[in-house]
Design a protein around this motif. Structure first.
Motif, short mmCIF file in Angstrom:
data_model
loop_
_atom_site.label_atom_id
_atom_site.label_comp_id
_atom_site.label_asym_id
_atom_site.label_seq_id
_atom_site.Cartn_x
_atom_site.Cartn_y
_atom_site.Cartn_z
N VAL B 26 35.94 42.45 42.37
CA VAL B 26 36.30 41.45 41.36
C VAL B 26 35.02 41.06 40.63
O VAL B 26 34.25 40.23 41.09
N ASN B 31 39.14 40.19 36.09
CA ASN B 31 39.40 40.66 37.45
C ASN B 31 39.81 39.49 38.33
O ASN B 31 40.73 39.58 39.14
N TRP B 35 43.25 38.80 40.39
CA TRP B 35 43.18 38.59 41.84
C TRP B 35 43.82 37.25 42.23
O TRP B 35 44.59 37.16 43.19
#
Lengths: 156, 83, 156, 83
Positions: B26, B31, B35
């Motif tokens: 991440v 990202n 997540w």
């Protein structure tokens, strides 16, 4: 130069008097006061009655953002003094939200700087408004008009 | 790493602030969004909204492709509507 | 819409509060306050200390001129309310001379109308200023800047 | 016909207001100025100033070539400097 983020109301007349006291070279003071309206116009035609509004902000970051905006105004114009007060918490129609004061020897600088401050503040300081309406709570969306207003100062 | 949520992002996720430890892959704010969206149905609902939101890394507003390496605090929020 | 020409000082905060009370559709109030400066800049470089100033006007005609200017502002912009207070008599540095208030649903109209009112007032209302300086009394001459400022609204 | 003087015109003439009866050949504001300038050394000094002044006929601002026939009140004043 000062910035205050507070739950309490403000007294515009007292703030103007305090700003100009002991600075006899000031010739012009411009103030902007934003108030909670009883009607929110969305998309130019859809209207909601507003029973109340809650202003959320980002403590610490808000003050810094406002101080940065104020410093930028002083960089662009010859100002003798300025003040930004922005409230947060729950407010009702007619309540004051924000006060922007600018003082200068001549009126052009005070007018331009006051308008710049409120235009930039609307798009660059972390405040969010939630309105209580007859059809439920609604988070206010950003106004395209405000982006346009802020952008006209980009090349200053 | 601390994650903060403001306005409707806070309401929808149900949290104002949480500590997270995303895996090494991440790397960007985007990202992290992807997540976080898997953390709970509420997170998924918050980030799944078609609405625009912004982000700040350590209190600096950034684009979603900004790196998050070394960041202590990531914030998510709707466009500002003060004044 | 109201115009007052008076010897007495005014309380800007109280006037703003009175203007916005009971009109919850107002979202923006802009005010301009002009103050007596301690320094008069003539011709851009010659400076005189100003110990006091006496404002003379033309009773009856002044009020009508201000009301006409105010009506013109309401014709040009969507305003919910406005107020002009202009003082006359002897004033000292730091004293308030004039208050212009404009209120509208959105800020653009309030800003533009307030600026228009002060620009036009300076060239279209019968007031004359005499300054007391260390080198004697001097009648203030018209500023070319003010004529330029007023003229930019001619084609509105 | 009433004549009013404001600001430095009032100071220099020494009168704020006076009643006058100009002869028939005084037809315009400029004619009146020339006629008034002969009334006294103070009037001559006031109108002899190289400074700009304006005039109003019955409270309407006019040019100096405006007619004064039938006017009840003529006013003379420097450019306005309020605000």
């Amino acid at each position: 130069m000062a910035v205050r983020v507070q739950r309490e109301d403000f007294d515009a007349g007292a703030e103007i008097a305090a700003l100009t006291a002991a600075t006899p070279r000031i010739g012009a003071v411009v103030s902007f006061i934003g108030l909670v309206r009883d009607l929110h116009v969305r998309e130019g035609y859809h209207r909601d009655a507003v029973q109340a509004m809650t202003l959320e902000h980002w403590p610490g970051v808000t003050e810094k953002a406002l101080a940065d905006i104020e410093a930028e105004a002083h960089r662009r114009w010859t100002l003798d003094a300025s003040l930004i007060i922005h409230r947060y918490g729950r407010l009702e129609p007619g309540d004051r939200i924000v006060l922007v004061l600018t003082a200068s020897p001549h009126r052009d600088a005070a007018f331009d700087a006051c308008r710049f401050l409120i235009d930039w503040l609307k798009t660059k300081a972390p405040f969010w408004k939630m309105e209580e309406t007859p059809t439920g709570d609604k988070w206010v969306e950003a106004h395209a008009d405000d982006d346009v207003a802020a952008r006209k100062w980009e090349n200053g | 790493m601390k994650v903060k949520y403001f306005a409707w992002l806070r309401q929808k996720t149900g949290v104002a602030e949480e500590d997270v430890a995303p895996p090494d892959d991440v790397r960007t704010v985007q990202n992290l969004v992807d997540w976080l969206a898997q953390r709970s149905p509420k997170h998924a609902a918050a980030f799944g909204e078609a609405k625009v939101f912004g982000a700040a890394v350590d209190q600096q507003v950034v684009q979603l492709d900004a790196p998050i390496a070394g960041a202590r605090e990531i914030a998510f929020f709707p466009p500002f509507t003060g004044g």
